[in-house]
Design a protein around this motif. Structure first.
Motif, PDB file in Angstrom:
ATOM      1  N   VAL A 262       1.097  -1.220   0.090  1.00 25.06           N
ATOM      2  CA  VAL A 262      -0.283   0.586   0.219  1.00 25.06           C
ATOM      3  C   VAL A 262       1.281   1.802   0.314  1.00 25.06           C
ATOM      4  O   VAL A 262       2.077   0.870   1.017  1.00 25.06           O
ATOM      5  CB  VAL A 262      -0.692  -0.065   1.163  1.00 25.06           C
ATOM      6  N   GLU A 263       0.721   2.392  -0.675  1.00 24.37           N
ATOM      7  CA  GLU A 263       1.461   3.553  -1.395  1.00 24.37           C
ATOM      8  C   GLU A 263       0.506   4.266  -1.362  1.00 24.37           C
ATOM      9  O   GLU A 263      -0.594   4.134  -1.489  1.00 24.37           O
ATOM     10  CB  GLU A 263       2.681   3.200  -2.242  1.00 24.37           C
ATOM     11  N   LEU A 264       1.462   5.764  -0.480  1.00 17.28           N
ATOM     12  CA  LEU A 264       0.480   7.313  -0.978  1.00 17.28           C
ATOM     13  C   LEU A 264       1.486   7.593  -1.379  1.00 17.28           C
ATOM     14  O   LEU A 264       2.174   8.128  -1.278  1.00 17.28           O
ATOM     15  CB  LEU A 264       0.164   7.253   0.596  1.00 17.28           C
ATOM     16  N   PHE A 265       0.448   8.456  -1.733  1.00 14.05           N
ATOM     17  CA  PHE A 265       1.197   9.636  -2.983  1.00 14.05           C
ATOM     18  C   PHE A 265       0.462  11.037  -2.944  1.00 14.05           C
ATOM     19  O   PHE A 265      -0.389  11.669  -2.905  1.00 14.05           O
ATOM     20  CB  PHE A 265       1.127   9.562  -5.110  1.00 14.05           C
ATOM     21  N   GLY A 266       1.733  11.862  -3.026  1.00 17.18           N
ATOM     22  CA  GLY A 266       1.211  13.618  -3.677  1.00 17.18           C
ATOM     23  C   GLY A 266       1.217  13.909  -4.683  1.00 17.18           C
ATOM     24  O   GLY A 266       2.688  13.406  -4.996  1.00 17.18           O
ATOM     25  N   GLY A 267       0.702  14.944  -5.124  1.00 13.42           N
ATOM     26  CA  GLY A 267       1.318  15.518  -6.617  1.00 13.42           C
ATOM     27  C   GLY A 267       0.756  17.079  -6.541  1.00 13.42           C
ATOM     28  O   GLY A 267      -0.509  17.430  -6.177  1.00 13.42           O
ATOM     29  N   ALA A 268       1.114  17.153  -7.869  1.00 11.14           N
ATOM     30  CA  ALA A 268       0.352  18.453  -8.611  1.00 11.14           C
ATOM     31  C   ALA A 268       0.429  18.869  -9.744  1.00 11.14           C
ATOM     32  O   ALA A 268       0.737  17.900 -11.056  1.00 11.14           O
ATOM     33  CB  ALA A 268       0.946  19.293  -8.024  1.00 11.14           C
TER      34      ALA A 268
END
Length: 313
Positions: A262-268
């Motif tokens: 399980v992975e968490l990502f932030g982006g724009a």
């Protein structure tokens, strides 16, 4: 999705890192592994080579063409490179380190061709399904040159499964996406699978892969959106084995691949309208695993970051 007769071109570089060893959810030491884990081709001997770090880099070119209003085709191709740091322990037993190896592999990645069909859309929601095929254009016979072995000899050997750049198999890749937006808010969920249709010429195939993602986004001003994404994946171990991958190493065991993550990502995403290029956009995303249950011992993932430059033609 691009309009009928329109083309979207994207370039997506990705970098990432793996280090540390897990057996299931438990992190274990090098000394524990070489003292207790048997070599799968000779169970009377323990493994003697343990990976310490893997850096990976990919560069993918994507082409998406609108055939009709609701159907488009997507082509992905590119290059991949992996660098390995592995420690070699002396002899057939014991915990005395002998040397380290730093091999690198590089080649084309597997080529993928997909069709995407929009089955539903209203003012808020849309649903798309896809079906793709992966073709074995990437190398799965890359070699480690001048590799130091536990008996002090130096040989050229075939790279471990995880250091190959292609699968060697033809794979089918189904998928489905739901997405929606209301005012500045956007959200969605997706499923993607990858299933080999048969073993490669070397005698093995990667385990079936299932990936689920869910995300939310907020548009602060027109052309600037930030996102948060959670991804969960499940993959089985490698089935079969390559008789040329036979060193007394952790990653030469085909059963020490796959697992749950399980992975968490932030982006724009930023539109090119701010600098006068309306059809251009730039996206960035980075994240890390928060849960890993690996078939192993297996090297674990630490982080991943990517960027995407996209232009509509």
């Amino acid at each position: 999705m691009p309009a009928a007769g329109k083309l979207v071109v994207s370039i997506t570089p990705t970098i990432g890192n793996l280090s540390g060893i897990k057996m299931g959810t438990r992190t274990v030491s090098n000394e524990y592994i070489v003292s207790t884990v048997p070599f799968f081709l000779n169970p009377t001997q323990t493994v003697r080579i343990v990976p310490q770090n893997i850096a990976f880099r990919t560069q993918i070119l994507g082409l998406s063409y609108g055939v009709t209003r609701d159907f488009n085709v997507v082509l992905n191709a590119g290059m991949a490179e992996k660098s390995l740091d592995t420690i070699v322990f002396k002899g057939a037993s014991g915990i005395l380190p002998l040397a380290r190896n730093y091999p690198t592999t590089a080649s084309l990645s597997d080529f993928a061709l997909s069709g995407v069909y929009r089955v539903y859309q209203d003012d808020i929601n849309r649903v798309q399904i896809s079906l793709g095929f992966s073709f074995p254009t990437g190398s799965n016979t890359a070699t480690f040159n001048d590799f130091i072995l536990p008996n002090r000899t130096v040989q050229n050997i075939r790279g471990f499964y995880g250091m190959q750049l292609g699968t060697g198999t033809f794979d089918i890749m189904p998928g489905v996406v739901y997405a929606g937006y209301l005012g500045p808010w956007s959200w969605g969920a997706s499923y993607r699978g990858r299933f080999p249709l048969g073993p490669n010429p070397q005698g093995y195939l990667w385990g079936d892969l299932h990936e689920l993602s869910g995300w939310g986004g907020y548009t602060w001003i027109p052309g600037l959106t930030t996102t948060f994404r959670a991804s969960a994946s499940l993959q089985g171990p490698i089935r079969g084995w390559d008789p040329e991958i036979r060193g007394a190493a952790v990653p030469s065991n085909p059963l020490f691949y796959g697992g749950q993550r399980v992975e968490l990502f932030g982006g724009a995403t930023v539109s090119g309208r701010f600098v006068g290029y309306e059809n251009w956009s730039l996206g960035v995303e980075a994240g890390l695993p928060v849960y890993q249950n690996l078939n192993g011992p297996q090297i674990m993932k630490n982080w991943q970051a990517s960027m995407q430059l996209k232009v509509k033609i």
